[in-house]
Design a protein around this motif. Structure first.
Motif, PDB file in Angstrom:
ATOM      1  N   UNK A 130       0.830  -1.199   0.000  1.00 22.56           N
ATOM      2  CA  UNK A 130       0.000   0.000   0.000  1.00 22.56           C
ATOM      3  C   UNK A 130       0.870   1.255   0.000  1.00 22.56           C
ATOM      4  N   UNK A 131       1.912   1.268   0.825  1.00 25.27           N
ATOM      5  CA  UNK A 131       2.818   2.424   0.881  1.00 25.27           C
ATOM      6  C   UNK A 131       3.474   2.662  -0.473  1.00 25.27           C
ATOM      7  N   UNK A 132       3.834   1.583  -1.142  1.00 22.16           N
ATOM      8  CA  UNK A 132       4.439   1.677  -2.468  1.00 22.16           C
ATOM      9  C   UNK A 132       3.444   2.265  -3.472  1.00 22.16           C
ATOM     10  N   UNK A 133       2.222   1.765  -3.440  1.00 15.13           N
ATOM     11  CA  UNK A 133       1.188   2.280  -4.342  1.00 15.13           C
ATOM     12  C   UNK A 133       0.957   3.769  -4.108  1.00 15.13           C
ATOM     13  N   UNK A 134       0.938   4.173  -2.840  1.00 20.09           N
ATOM     14  CA  UNK A 134       0.725   5.588  -2.508  1.00 20.09           C
ATOM     15  C   UNK A 134       1.866   6.461  -3.015  1.00 20.09           C
ATOM     16  N   UNK A 135       3.098   5.972  -2.915  1.00 21.16           N
ATOM     17  CA  UNK A 135       4.246   6.736  -3.426  1.00 21.16           C
ATOM     18  C   UNK A 135       4.121   6.950  -4.926  1.00 21.16           C
ATOM     19  N   UNK A 136       3.764   5.908  -5.639  1.00 25.19           N
ATOM     20  CA  UNK A 136       3.598   6.018  -7.090  1.00 25.19           C
ATOM     21  C   UNK A 136       2.457   6.978  -7.419  1.00 25.19           C
ATOM     22  N   UNK A 137       1.367   6.877  -6.668  1.00 22.72           N
ATOM     23  CA  UNK A 137       0.210   7.738  -6.896  1.00 22.72           C
ATOM     24  C   UNK A 137       0.576   9.200  -6.684  1.00 22.72           C
ATOM     25  N   UNK A 138       1.267   9.485  -5.594  1.00 27.21           N
ATOM     26  CA  UNK A 138       1.645  10.857  -5.271  1.00 27.21           C
ATOM     27  C   UNK A 138       2.623  11.428  -6.293  1.00 27.21           C
ATOM     28  N   UNK A 139       3.430  10.565  -6.908  1.00 27.76           N
ATOM     29  CA  UNK A 139       4.393  11.002  -7.925  1.00 27.76           C
ATOM     30  C   UNK A 139       3.735  11.171  -9.290  1.00 27.76           C
ATOM     31  N   UNK A 140       2.436  10.894  -9.372  1.00 35.03           N
ATOM     32  CA  UNK A 140       1.729  11.035 -10.637  1.00 35.03           C
ATOM     33  C   UNK A 140       1.808   9.814 -11.531  1.00 35.03           C
ATOM     34  N   UNK A 141       2.398   8.720 -11.023  1.00 34.60           N
ATOM     35  CA  UNK A 141       2.487   7.478 -11.795  1.00 34.60           C
ATOM     36  C   UNK A 141       1.239   6.639 -11.508  1.00 34.60           C
ATOM     37  N   UNK A 142       0.111   7.142 -11.994  1.00 34.98           N
ATOM     38  CA  UNK A 142      -1.183   6.584 -11.614  1.00 34.98           C
ATOM     39  C   UNK A 142      -1.399   5.174 -12.150  1.00 34.98           C
ATOM     40  N   UNK A 143      -1.151   4.982 -13.430  1.00 30.07           N
ATOM     41  CA  UNK A 143      -1.346   3.655 -14.006  1.00 30.07           C
ATOM     42  C   UNK A 143      -0.416   2.632 -13.363  1.00 30.07           C
ATOM     43  N   UNK A 144       0.797   3.079 -13.053  1.00 28.91           N
ATOM     44  CA  UNK A 144       1.771   2.172 -12.443  1.00 28.91           C
ATOM     45  C   UNK A 144       1.359   1.760 -11.035  1.00 28.91           C
ATOM     46  N   UNK A 145       0.552   2.600 -10.372  1.00 29.11           N
ATOM     47  CA  UNK A 145       0.127   2.275  -9.004  1.00 29.11           C
ATOM     48  C   UNK A 145      -0.969   1.211  -8.971  1.00 29.11           C
TER      49      UNK A 145
END
Length: 450
Positions: free
Chosen positions: A125-140
């Motif tokens: 979950x923490x990893x997904x949130x980091x990607x989301x916050x960085x704008x890497x939405x599809x990657x999350x």
């Protein structure tokens, strides 16, 4: 057999050491080329136990040795995962780099090992949130899906937030997929913290409006305005009592959610032909200057709602049959952004078709804006454009301009196909019925003339 044994004995350090010897680099030289302290390099490769290597250091070594990004990533999991423990500080940067360089195979190998212990769901979950916050939405998305698939408690923050993030990320222009997305997420909306719940309700009302689910959009609008009002009261009381604590952090100002709740409720009533009821909600967001706790962004929102309220008041008047204000409405549309012009012309065309008056001069006046409606690629804009073309087709057929009517009908069909709204296809094909009616009228006139 020798090759198999060699492959079985490959390790991160043996491969790095092999490359070091192949290039003839001493630790001092390798340290000079990589910027890694020579002593640290020695401890990484020869220490007992060896010093851990960071993913950043591995990337630098790959570059010095002439390898592509992602070199030896399949062996790096031993730095992060073992039977005894997981190194979170190394694992998250490693998985993020796997995403960045496209090493999906490494992710798929590491995640099952992590999930042997359910507590490690929090890392995903923490990893997904980091990607989301960085704008890497599809990657999350895959990481949120891992959380949803493996979290047993559907009330846990990780599970509910993952549902919410997925709902936001996968929204697109495909109507069928968007509706499935609403159905999948909506049961969890009330389990979110209030700050996220506000935005979730706003998005649900917005998506359902674009899908022409007027009742659902109005229901979510009701929920949004009531929740926004409750949150506002709590915030105001907290400040009046000088209570300590952080203010509620929301994506937008509270006045925006309060206004949008009323806007979508009113819009849903409008689309159901309940114009008088809709006017009551427009009146609320026409002047929100009384709203407390307004900062600069909040004041800008108040001004936006004033503009929308005036435009929507014109819309409701026109749809109610007040054709005397058509020119005044057109003058007002002239100063608005193109998306608002589209909404206004929708109302004017619908009124023209309902009350049978001519608006050719208005269509000519806004010809350049109409020509640019193809710029809209989001669900709301596409839906408005489709509804506009539908009204245009009815209007052109009604004026006897068959060729134009056919063009507008084909436009409707192409937009419906683009949005995957195939269930509406028959509605637009039915427009061709105008041709049959006209041919019948012409035939009857010829018979009478004969």
């Amino acid at each position: 057999m020798g090759g198999l044994q060699e492959a079985m004995h490959r390790s991160l350090r043996s491969e790095i050491e092999k490359c070091r010897r192949k290039h003839g680099y001493t630790f001092s030289k390798l340290g000079e080329l990589t910027g890694i302290n020579p002593g640290s390099l020695s401890e990484i490769l020869n220490g007992n136990p060896p010093r851990a290597i960071t993913i950043g250091q591995l990337d630098v070594l790959a570059k010095v040795f002439g390898h592509d990004p992602g070199w030896l990533y399949e062996l790096y999991t031993e730095e992060c995962l073992s039977e005894q423990r997981i190194s979170r500080p190394r694992l998250i940067p490693y998985l993020i780099r796997c995403v960045e360089v496209g090493r999906k195979d490494c992710i798929e190998a590491a995640v099952p090992l992590m999930l042997e212990n359910p507590k490690n769901i929090s890392i995903l979950f923490a990893l997904a949130e980091q990607l989301y916050e960085k704008g890497q939405l599809k990657e999350s998305v895959p990481f949120y899906e891992y959380v949803i698939e493996n979290e047993k408690d559907s009330y846990s923050n990780h599970f509910v937030m993952s549902q919410y993030r997925l709902f936001r990320v996968v929204l697109g222009t495909n109507a069928e997929e968007n509706w499935e997305n609403v159905i999948r997420f909506s049961p969890y909306r009330n389990r979110l913290p209030e700050n996220y719940q506000l935005d979730a309700l706003f998005q649900l009302a917005r998506v359902c409006y674009a899908l022409q689910k007027w009742n659902k959009s109005g229901e979510y609008g009701d929920e949004l305005r009531l929740l926004a009002e409750t949150v506002c009261i709590h915030e105001w009381e907290r400040l009046k009592r000088n209570k300590k604590g952080e203010p509620l952090k929301t994506e937008r100002h509270l006045v925006y959610y309060y206004g949008m709740g009323h806007l979508y409720k009113g819009a849903a009533l409008e689309m159901q032909g309940l114009y008088e009821e809709a006017k009551q909600y427009v009146q609320v967001y026409a002047d929100l200057g009384w709203f407390e706790l307004l900062d600069e962004n909040g004041r800008k929102d108040v001004e936006r709602f004033k503009v929308w309220a005036r435009a929507n008041s014109y819309t409701l008047e026109v749809l109610s049959g007040n054709t005397s204000i058509i020119e005044e409405y057109a003058d007002y549309l002239d100063i608005l952004p193109t998306i608002e012009v589209l909404a206004g012309l929708n109302a004017i065309m619908k009124s023209a078709n309902t009350y049978h008056f001519c608006v050719d001069d208005i269509l000519e006046r806004f010809a350049s804006q109409i020509a640019s409606f193809d710029q809209f690629t989001e669900a709301i804009g596409l839906d408005r454009h489709l509804r506009f073309r539908y009204q245009m087709a009815i209007y052109e057929f009604g004026k006897g301009r068959i060729e134009r009517g056919i063009e507008e009908t084909i436009y409707c069909l192409s937009l419906a196909d683009l949005m995957n709204r195939h269930d509406e296809t028959l509605t637009y094909i039915a427009l061709f019925g105008w041709l049959g009616n006209m041919n019948n009228r012409i035939g009857n006139q010829n018979e009478l003339g004969g």
